[in-house]
Motif scaffolding. Structure first.
Motif, PDB file in Angstrom:
ATOM      1  N   UNK A   1       0.862  -1.197   0.000  1.00 53.35           N
ATOM      2  CA  UNK A   1       0.000   0.000   0.000  1.00 53.35           C
ATOM      3  C   UNK A   1       0.892   1.239   0.000  1.00 53.35           C
ATOM      4  N   UNK A   2       0.268   2.354  -0.270  1.00 51.89           N
ATOM      5  CA  UNK A   2       0.986   3.618  -0.218  1.00 51.89           C
ATOM      6  C   UNK A   2       0.046   4.684   0.356  1.00 51.89           C
ATOM      7  N   UNK A   3       0.574   5.461   1.300  1.00 51.08           N
ATOM      8  CA  UNK A   3      -0.181   6.565   1.879  1.00 51.08           C
ATOM      9  C   UNK A   3       0.467   7.870   1.452  1.00 51.08           C
ATOM     10  N   UNK A   4      -0.243   8.654   0.665  1.00 45.51           N
ATOM     11  CA  UNK A   4       0.263   9.956   0.231  1.00 45.51           C
ATOM     12  C   UNK A   4       0.157  10.947   1.390  1.00 45.51           C
ATOM     13  N   UNK A   5       1.177  11.783   1.537  1.00 49.65           N
ATOM     14  CA  UNK A   5       1.285  12.698   2.675  1.00 49.65           C
ATOM     15  C   UNK A   5       0.909  14.102   2.223  1.00 49.65           C
ATOM     16  N   UNK A   6      -0.156  14.656   2.804  1.00 55.37           N
ATOM     17  CA  UNK A   6      -0.548  16.012   2.469  1.00 55.37           C
ATOM     18  C   UNK A   6       0.274  17.060   3.192  1.00 55.37           C
ATOM     19  N   UNK A   7       0.531  16.811   4.480  1.00 59.34           N
ATOM     20  CA  UNK A   7       1.268  17.806   5.272  1.00 59.34           C
ATOM     21  C   UNK A   7       2.572  17.230   5.827  1.00 59.34           C
ATOM     22  N   UNK A   8       2.470  16.312   6.790  1.00 54.54           N
ATOM     23  CA  UNK A   8       3.687  15.803   7.427  1.00 54.54           C
ATOM     24  C   UNK A   8       3.580  14.313   7.695  1.00 54.54           C
ATOM     25  N   UNK A   9       4.745  13.692   7.840  1.00 50.65           N
ATOM     26  CA  UNK A   9       4.836  12.348   8.394  1.00 50.65           C
ATOM     27  C   UNK A   9       5.549  12.478   9.728  1.00 50.65           C
ATOM     28  N   UNK A  10       5.004  11.808  10.744  1.00 51.48           N
ATOM     29  CA  UNK A  10       5.560  11.856  12.093  1.00 51.48           C
ATOM     30  C   UNK A  10       5.999  10.450  12.476  1.00 51.48           C
ATOM     31  N   UNK A  11       7.277  10.286  12.739  1.00 48.06           N
ATOM     32  CA  UNK A  11       7.839   8.977  13.057  1.00 48.06           C
ATOM     33  C   UNK A  11       7.821   8.760  14.559  1.00 48.06           C
TER      34      UNK A  11
END
Length: 529
Positions: free
Chosen positions: A224-234
């Motif tokens: 799967x793939x999740x497109x990031x609109x604003x940020x990714x938080x690890x």
């Protein structure tokens, strides 16, 4: 490959990730990805009495081993962490300790004690932390600690831990564990939140401007793939967050090029500065049955301070009273396969289950149960290690584990403090009312320095307080800034124990949740990357 779009993607549904996801989802579309199961599928993660069963359960913790540790007799140390919604906060002993205020003097401006107390308080208001009342034996331990020079103080969250012992705060409410999952996610009305458990993240994808555009992950047997609109938080923790960054092309240039990973951002500090609290447990047999069930009694001290135990000094060691009847069986079911199976045989789940079954049979014997019923331990924790380890890749394959070098006792200072701390613990056991308890461990007996270190090398294990592998700071060596943004990247933050610059003397669950709460504050305040 199926693609969905979200404002924020939070990687890791542990103690930190649950807080970040819940707070952001109040006003945005958030995807929370957790590699483990839904917590509700494992009732032991919801019960205040279930921590020992959660610790022993096969699927609830990552099965990881460190590289062979030179100062631990060449042993590989088990480095498991929680692998379930709620993370390590769903399987730990529910200890909630902020740390000593002097711990935060080594953190950057904006992260000192007075800066972080409001976030601690906000988390505590949701968790409802409180100490458990001491039992007869817990009181006996505390009385002996006072006789050995400790000052009695319960709560242990006022920021001064020098030379004190008492009942620490714990995150529970009645019969329920109050993890960040229970306090922030469970039953919450968050229409903007999508939670995917059993989701294994493989890498981040970047555009030409070093902006993270998507997260690749496997879920329900499909990529799967999740497109990031604003940020990714690890929020995957100090062992997984740097691994994911390295797989995504963020890290030391030479290491990435050696594995043919395209370099997105050269950052020498990713995977460096790894810290943990090594510990040894000194076992004794008391004259009466042990009557408490939780890791509720703690002491803190500076083991080498020439002026002895007193308030106002930076503690460097921690002392925990451990009740063997409460969880020794489950601890052995988890650890015996790792300690006894040679080579890679410990990776065979069937062999691990066989040995755990044998441990269960042994503890069914009345003689064993009677013996263990009077056994207690003093866990001696090296609270301020100066040694620093690493997390590094051995392959560009996301299915291959990272190489984790914990670097225990790599400095003379660490060896000296641990030796002094063992003597401090022996002093507690020698005072009334514990005096008369029979020492069982070699470290609990009066032995020479050579024999004592032989025992330390074989008895040392992790306290599961991994941190520091993506250090935050304003200096060039820190790969994360003080707003928790990865330097050089447009929209990637780290909000877990990875960012801790210097390890607190206490447990890491409370600081991890504080960091997550502040990360959400930064994002909600408009500090977009």
């Amino acid at each position: 490959m199926e693609t969905e779009s979200f404002d924020y993607v939070v990687v890791g549904g542990g103690s930190a990730g649950c807080i970040v996801a819940a707070r952001l989802a109040a006003a945005a579309r958030v995807l929370l990805l957790e590699a483990g199961d839904d917590a509700l599928a494992h009732p032991e993660t919801q019960s205040s009495d279930g921590f020992k069963y959660a610790f022993a359960k096969e699927g609830l913790m990552w099965h990881r081993l460190s590289t062979p540790q030179a100062d631990c007799g060449g042993r590989a140390i088990w480095a498991g962490t929680g692998r379930v919604l709620g993370g390590s906060g769903a399987v730990n002993g529910m200890v909630y300790t902020r740390g000593d205020r002097r711990d935060f003097d080594a953190w950057p401006e904006g992260w000192r004690w007075n800066d972080v107390v409001p976030a601690f308080e906000a988390v505590e208001a949701r968790l409802g932390v409180r100490p458990r009342p001491p039992t007869v034996f817990a009181t006996a331990f505390l009385d002996s600690a006072v006789e050995a020079g400790f000052a009695r103080k319960d709560g242990l969250n006022d920021g001064d831990l020098g030379g004190v012992a008492g009942c620490n705060d714990m995150n529970y409410q009645g019969e329920h564990r109050r993890s960040s999952y229970r306090a922030f996610l469970h039953g919450a009305d968050l229409p903007g939140l999508t939670v995917r458990t059993g989701a294994r993240v493989r890498r981040l994808r970047f555009g030409p401007d070093r902006r993270a555009t998507a997260v690749d992950y496997d879920w329900q047997g499909r990529p799967r793939q999740a497109a990031i609109g604003r940020e990714v938080v690890l929020c995957a923790g100090a062992l997984e967050t740097p691994r994911l960054l390295l797989l995504s092309g963020v890290g030391p240039r030479a290491a990435l090029e050696r594995l043919a990973i395209p370099v997105v951002q050269a950052s020498a500090g990713i995977g460096r500065n790894l810290q943990d609290h090594p510990n040894v447990c000194m076992f004794y047999r008391a004259g009466a049955p042990i009557d408490f069930q939780y890791p509720q009694v703690y002491g803190f001290d500076n083991a080498r301070a020439p002026e002895g135990l007193q308030a106002g000094i930076q503690p460097d060691t921690c002392y925990v009273c451990y009740a063997a009847p409460a969880s020794l069986q489950q601890s052995m079911q988890r650890m015996v396969p790792i300690l006894t199976l040679p080579g890679r045989l410990h990776d065979i789940a069937g062999l691990r289950r066989l040995l755990r079954g044998l441990v269960d049979l042994a503890f069914r014997l009345p003689l064993v149960r009677r013996f263990v019923g009077r056994v207690f331990g003093i866990v001696v924790v090296l609270g301020k290690p100066t040694s620093r380890g690493t997390v590094s890749l051995v392959s560009a394959d996301p299915d291959q584990p990272a190489a984790i070098d914990l670097a225990y006792y790599a400095t003379p200072e660490d060896r000296s403090v641990m030796a002094a701390a063992i003597e401090r613990a022996r002093a507690i056991a020698a005072k009334a009312p514990l005096a008369g308890a029979k020492p069982l461990s070699a470290g609990a007996k009066r032995v020479g320095e050579r024999k004592r270190w032989q025992w330390i090398r074989t008895a040392t294990m992790t306290t599961f307080h991994f941190c520091g592998s993506c250090r935050m700071g304003d200096d060039a060596d820190s790969p994360v800034d003080t707003s928790l943004r990865v330097k050089g990247l447009a929209n990637v933050r780290v909000a877990d124990a990875s960012v801790v610059p210097e390890i607190p003397v206490s447990a890491l669950n409370a600081p991890s949740m504080m960091i997550a709460y502040r990360a959400a504050d930064f994002i909600l305040a408009g500090e977009t990357a």
